[in-house]
Every structure is written in structure tokens, then in C-alpha cells.
Design a protein around this motif. Sequence first.
Motif, PDB file in Angstrom:
ATOM      1  N   UNK A  35      -9.601 -23.087  15.775  1.00  0.00           N
ATOM      2  CA  UNK A  35     -10.648 -23.168  14.772  1.00  0.00           C
ATOM      3  C   UNK A  35     -10.540 -22.006  13.797  1.00  0.00           C
ATOM      4  N   UNK A  36     -10.519 -22.292  12.488  1.00  0.00           N
ATOM      5  CA  UNK A  36     -10.440 -21.214  11.489  1.00  0.00           C
ATOM      6  C   UNK A  36     -11.635 -20.284  11.595  1.00  0.00           C
ATOM      7  N   UNK A  37     -11.389 -19.017  11.335  1.00  0.00           N
ATOM      8  CA  UNK A  37     -12.477 -18.038  11.351  1.00  0.00           C
ATOM      9  C   UNK A  37     -13.310 -18.227  10.092  1.00  0.00           C
ATOM     10  N   UNK A  38     -14.584 -18.487  10.252  1.00  0.00           N
ATOM     11  CA  UNK A  38     -15.469 -18.735   9.110  1.00  0.00           C
ATOM     12  C   UNK A  38     -15.537 -17.547   8.157  1.00  0.00           C
ATOM     13  N   UNK A  39     -15.227 -16.361   8.676  1.00  0.00           N
ATOM     14  CA  UNK A  39     -15.310 -15.173   7.833  1.00  0.00           C
ATOM     15  C   UNK A  39     -14.277 -15.188   6.713  1.00  0.00           C
ATOM     16  N   UNK A  40     -13.149 -15.855   6.950  1.00  0.00           N
ATOM     17  CA  UNK A  40     -12.119 -15.942   5.905  1.00  0.00           C
ATOM     18  C   UNK A  40     -12.673 -16.647   4.677  1.00  0.00           C
ATOM     19  N   UNK A  41     -13.331 -17.755   4.892  1.00  0.00           N
ATOM     20  CA  UNK A  41     -13.892 -18.515   3.776  1.00  0.00           C
ATOM     21  C   UNK A  41     -15.033 -17.750   3.110  1.00  0.00           C
ATOM     22  N   UNK A  42     -15.830 -17.048   3.896  1.00  0.00           N
ATOM     23  CA  UNK A  42     -16.932 -16.274   3.329  1.00  0.00           C
ATOM     24  C   UNK A  42     -16.405 -15.159   2.426  1.00  0.00           C
ATOM     25  N   UNK A  43     -15.344 -14.479   2.889  1.00  0.00           N
ATOM     26  CA  UNK A  43     -14.753 -13.418   2.087  1.00  0.00           C
ATOM     27  C   UNK A  43     -14.113 -14.001   0.835  1.00  0.00           C
ATOM     28  N   UNK A  44     -13.454 -15.142   1.001  1.00  0.00           N
ATOM     29  CA  UNK A  44     -12.819 -15.778  -0.153  1.00  0.00           C
ATOM     30  C   UNK A  44     -13.852 -16.116  -1.215  1.00  0.00           C
ATOM     31  N   UNK A  45     -15.014 -16.558  -0.807  1.00  0.00           N
ATOM     32  CA  UNK A  45     -16.071 -16.895  -1.759  1.00  0.00           C
ATOM     33  C   UNK A  45     -16.622 -15.646  -2.440  1.00  0.00           C
TER      34      UNK A  45
END
Length: 271
Positions: A35-45
Motif C-alpha cells: 500500500x502506498x504511503x499516504x504521506x507521499x501524496x500529501x507532500x506532493x500536494x
Amino acid sequence: MDFAHVVLYPTALMGTLGLVFGVLLAVASIAFFVKPDDRVELIREALPGANCAGCGYPGCDNYAEAVVVDGARTTLCMVGGSSVAAVIAGIMGVKAEAVESMRSFLKCAGTPECSPRNAIYSGIQDCRSAAVLPGGSPNSCPYGCIGLGTCVEVCVFGALSMKDGLPSVDLSKCTGCGTCVANCPKSVLKLVPRREREVMQVVCNSHWRGPDVKKVCSTGCIGCGICVKTCPEQAIVLENNLAVINIDKCTGCGACVAKCPSKCIHPVAGS
């Protein structure tokens, strides 16, 4: 020849094998799914999405992943500055650190008028290509700006333009990402901290001795050391025949500017 043995059976066998392998791959993709780490997407945003590579990674996606997976520093996005760094630190659950605002600065004043060109260059119009010529440059001074505008081309913010054969920095657009610095083959562009006050900087990159400098450039630093003796704050030192000003010590008094015989020390406007 039996048609079934030649065509139908092999076709059925290959189809069955394909089905079996397809099922196995489907099961494996479920069993070994990470499962991808949700923090990656949050940081990307949170990142500005400039993809300037100033952080040292190819793009914002790569930087976001590096922060989460590899523990990259949260302060590498110069475009976003302290506000973005604080958001990233909050997502990662670490202490927020301030990001010093930087700007690009050109260490060369060698216009064609001050430093005549000694060759007609008709090759690829890219400074990085011209820098591999014998002598390191088509110009008289091998330390100076080649002037083909590679830095202008790589700046995604449109903060650079060519003026009198040299790049000019628009401070209102410069984010201090460092892409121009990374792509300058002569290292005449550098990042300096933004200051509210005016400070002085040596606009020269040559390490030749004085007599050799004067042969190729009328505004180059000759390493005479007068500025070192003149500065009341002891903010200037000579390093390999070139005056270097400590921007943290410089008060912008202008004493060095007045005494410099080559007029290679210029006031740098504040942010």
C-alpha cells in the motif's frame, strides 16, 4: 496431417498456459501488494509543482517520495520556502526548519565591450557545448560568462534574460531554485541569500593574476587587495587572486566600491 494435432491442441495448450499464468500473476499482485504511503501524496500536494529540480530530484513527485522513503530533508524546496517546508515537516511529524530565501547572482561583468571575444563561435548555441572547446571558452576570459543563454533556457520561471551579452536576473521572478547555477559550465552564477539591505559583491570569477586579467577584461578583479585593506568590517578576503566578500559581514557601506581600481565590486540590491 491431423488438423486437431497441428492447430487446435497447441492453441488450446497455449491458451490454458496463458490463463494459468494470468491467474498466478493476479494472485501475486494481491498477495504482494504494498500500500502506498499516504504521506507521499500529501507532500506532493503541498509542493508547488514547478518540477524545477532545484531540490536535487528530477521533479516534485520524486522529491515527495524521497522525503518519505529515503528521509530526504524537508527544506529542499526553495520555491516553496519556509511555508512549504513547515507543511512537509508537519506531515512527517518532525520539527519545522526555516528555509533561507536565496537568489541567483552573476559573478561576471565581462560584456563584449569590456572583454572582447577572441573567436567567432558557430557551433551548438549552448554554453555547455561551447565550454568543451580548447581553452574552455570562445571568449578571451576562460572564467567568464560564455553568453549563449543556456541559463535563460533552463529557467522555468522566466527570471533570466540576456542583456549586453550577459544574463540579467529578475529578482521578482527568481525563486532561488538553483537550476541556472547547476547548468552553468563556468560557475559564474551562484546562489546568495536575499537580504533586506543592500550588500556588495565581487562581479568577477577569474583566478588569474592581475596583469593577465587586464589583458582580457577591463572590469575583472586583479587581486590587488585594496578592498581587503579598505573594508572596516573585515568582510573581504583574497582567495586564489580573487576578492571574496562575506555577505553576512558586509554592511553595504560602499568603501570597497569607491576604492576598487577595476570597478568590479557592485552593490547588490536587497530582496
